[in-house]
Scaffold this active site. Sequence first.
Site, PDB file in Angstrom:
ATOM      1  N   ARG A  47      34.425 -19.416 -20.463  1.00  9.51           N
ATOM      2  CA  ARG A  47      34.660 -19.198 -19.126  1.00  9.51           C
ATOM      3  C   ARG A  47      34.147 -20.475 -18.316  1.00  9.51           C
ATOM      4  NH1 ARG A  47      37.083 -13.997 -18.497  1.00  9.51           N
ATOM      5  NH2 ARG A  47      36.568 -14.263 -16.369  1.00  9.51           N
ATOM      6  N   GLU A  59      38.745 -34.471 -17.154  1.00 13.78           N
ATOM      7  CA  GLU A  59      38.053 -33.085 -17.441  1.00 13.78           C
ATOM      8  C   GLU A  59      36.798 -33.265 -18.274  1.00 13.78           C
ATOM      9  OE1 GLU A  59      41.076 -29.579 -16.975  1.00 13.78           O
ATOM     10  OE2 GLU A  59      41.342 -30.830 -18.890  1.00 13.78           O
ATOM     11  N   GLU A  87      49.070 -35.112 -17.634  1.00 16.72           N
ATOM     12  CA  GLU A  87      48.421 -34.556 -18.576  1.00 16.72           C
ATOM     13  C   GLU A  87      47.153 -35.439 -19.328  1.00 16.72           C
ATOM     14  OE1 GLU A  87      46.933 -31.100 -20.864  1.00 16.72           O
ATOM     15  OE2 GLU A  87      47.544 -31.378 -18.959  1.00 16.72           O
ATOM     16  N   TRP A 106      29.010 -19.150 -12.653  1.00 24.48           N
ATOM     17  CA  TRP A 106      29.606 -20.367 -12.244  1.00 24.48           C
ATOM     18  C   TRP A 106      29.148 -20.469 -10.781  1.00 24.48           C
ATOM     19  CZ3 TRP A 106      33.450 -22.583  -9.160  1.00 24.48           C
ATOM     20  CH2 TRP A 106      33.858 -23.534  -9.626  1.00 24.48           C
ATOM     21  N   LYS A 138      43.144 -34.622 -18.794  1.00 27.38           N
ATOM     22  CA  LYS A 138      42.367 -34.500 -20.172  1.00 27.38           C
ATOM     23  C   LYS A 138      41.182 -35.377 -20.166  1.00 27.38           C
ATOM     24  CE  LYS A 138      44.021 -30.918 -21.729  1.00 27.38           C
ATOM     25  NZ  LYS A 138      44.355 -30.518 -20.571  1.00 27.38           N
ATOM     26  N   LYS A 172      36.940 -22.217 -17.491  1.00 21.44           N
ATOM     27  CA  LYS A 172      38.092 -21.778 -18.209  1.00 21.44           C
ATOM     28  C   LYS A 172      38.984 -21.278 -17.620  1.00 21.44           C
ATOM     29  CE  LYS A 172      40.812 -21.895 -21.910  1.00 21.44           C
ATOM     30  NZ  LYS A 172      41.574 -23.202 -22.179  1.00 21.44           N
ATOM     31  N   CYS A 211      33.223 -16.608 -13.665  1.00 23.54           N
ATOM     32  CA  CYS A 211      31.814 -15.861 -14.195  1.00 23.54           C
ATOM     33  C   CYS A 211      32.317 -14.746 -15.435  1.00 23.54           C
ATOM     34  CB  CYS A 211      31.020 -15.398 -13.046  1.00 23.54           C
ATOM     35  SG  CYS A 211      30.943 -16.386 -11.900  1.00 23.54           S
ATOM     36  N   HIS A 219      55.094 -50.272  -6.714  1.00 21.92           N
ATOM     37  CA  HIS A 219      54.990 -49.840  -5.321  1.00 21.92           C
ATOM     38  C   HIS A 219      53.582 -49.443  -4.858  1.00 21.92           C
ATOM     39  CE1 HIS A 219      59.414 -49.719  -5.041  1.00 21.92           C
ATOM     40  NE2 HIS A 219      59.265 -49.057  -6.420  1.00 21.92           N
ATOM     41  N   ASN A 239      31.583 -11.189 -10.115  1.00 16.60           N
ATOM     42  CA  ASN A 239      32.636 -12.408 -10.417  1.00 16.60           C
ATOM     43  C   ASN A 239      33.616 -12.021  -9.067  1.00 16.60           C
ATOM     44  OD1 ASN A 239      34.020 -14.457 -11.410  1.00 16.60           O
ATOM     45  ND2 ASN A 239      35.399 -13.299 -12.678  1.00 16.60           N
ATOM     46  N   GLY A 240      33.796 -13.333  -8.594  1.00 18.93           N
ATOM     47  CA  GLY A 240      34.659 -13.578  -7.372  1.00 18.93           C
ATOM     48  C   GLY A 240      33.894 -14.050  -6.041  1.00 18.93           C
TER      49      GLY A 240
END
Length: 606
Positions: free
Chosen positions: A27, A485, A478, A74, A482, A601, A2, A501, A98-99
């Site tokens: 963010r 996301e 990675e 968020w 990506k 973010k 947030c 396997h 925030n938190g």
Amino acid sequence: MCGIVGVLGNHEAAPILVEALKRLEYRGYDSAGIATVNNGVLDRRRAVGKLVNLSDRLVHEPLAGKSGIGHTRWATHGAPNENNAHPHQAGPVAVVHNGIVENFRDLRAQLTAAGIEFTTDTDTETVALMTQYHMSQGASPVEAANKTIDMLEGAFALAFLFHGEDDLMIAARKGSPLAIGHGTGEMFVGSDAIALAPLTDRITYLEEGDRAVLTRTSLEIRDRNGELANRDIRTIQIDSARVDKAGHKHFMAKEIAEQPTVLGDALANYLGKDGDITLPAPDIDFSKIDRVTMVACGTAYLACLTAKYWFEQVARLPVEVDVASEFRYREPPIPARTLAVFVSQSGETADTLAALRYCDGKADKIVSVVNVPESSIARESDLALPIHAGVEVGVASTKAFTCQLTVLLLMVLKAAKQRGTITADQMTDHLSALRAMPAVINTALEQNDAMRLAALKLSEARDVLFLGRGLMYPLAHEGALKLKEISYIHAEAYASGELKHGPIALVDKHVPVVVFAPRDTLFEKTVSNMQEVMARKGKVILVSDAKGLEEAGEGTWATIEMPDVPDIVTPILYAIPAQLLAYHTAVAKGTDVDQPRNLAKSVTVE
């Protein structure tokens, strides 16, 4: 996650708050709101979705006042709707947070027993209601806020605004970052310096447990013990906090294109004119280190996984790599002569910070690799290594990742030299390869059209596999991360040798397989695994250099040519196709590239 902003100003606060919140959009958020005090009257406006919705509402329902707080939320507790959006107001107090308040259920029970009703599903409402309750019992705004903060468990950054108080704001932090900005007859609060940069270049960072009482002309900070604290005022560089797309369609595209420049900046800051690698003081004596523990989250974790190969192969140091959210609760033993390394773009990642604090006093030295030198993780480390990537707005990390890799490789080479595991000629070769990377990446970016065409094919898939061996194994992860996301396509990564396997059961004509395979010592083995995919009608996108494509490109679905570089720097180079394949796939699907759904973010809550 947030975003918080606060203004005790000389001008109308609402437009200033909205502009500051725009600088915190990176963010991640799903609703936004502001509250102001005008002639003593506290009022607020909130809206779901993007900030433009809040701006539209303010046109039709303006808020006057030169004191205000703002927030981008968020969602954690409660759905993303207007009722749950911040600021939360309870009578004479408005709060942004925030938190996570971990004991909010207990606080709710206490408030319910006192006959106080709730109107939202959030943990933050308990903060506003408890402060209102204390004020109803005769406490002043400062006393009521402090009594409430004393009751909170968990992580939080808080800003309070009060009815009847045009020149008062209260701020507090525990676990989530918060900064105070100093103006001329004005004071500001922000989640980070980016929000405050156009308003002031003089910043005070609150430390863990700090509480601040602000007026336009004064700032009183008390530490976790209630003692007056003298926190430094630091001057930030406004240019470093500028956020614009510079002509690109998306921030992510801009940040991918910036990689040659920022890699050059990182190298210039660590390589002396004599060719020696210079780390900031206090330096680390790697000859006295027996093992390395590396901890991070997300893309930063994959940078650590890459560095594990480098540390073990080049510096001959055993390395353990851990996901921060698991490490902090596993509470592993930390042997003597252990170096603990923590990697975080923001320097505020909650799980990584908690893991660092667990290692404090156990590891011989704590080193952080961060993009924000003033962050909590940097300040609490014995040695902080800035990556010099500049502000990164896109949620999907790009230039920060390649700069992390670059700084980690420099640290590995420094360790190898001190431990005597590398010759002078090898060091010269490796540093030459690193110095060439900005130009090499420019060349790789010229393959943008080939990556866009391959991405158009990927955009039709529901599932994608990524394969790699050795240093390409973390890069495969990675690439998959990506793609997940920003395009929302399910993607998985495997070490090429693990394909037989189990994962090969997933392969058919509907599942594209992206193979990262520079022509290195493991090339033939990777190609053998790739042939197993093609024999089962799998559609292969092969990313390799010219020699590799010549030897193995026949029969593939698509090919992407990378420059030929020494093995040691291939992860930095091959990050480019991993990024651009995901970017162009997301563009083709029409998803929100810079602010993908459900993601933030900077993850400053557990």
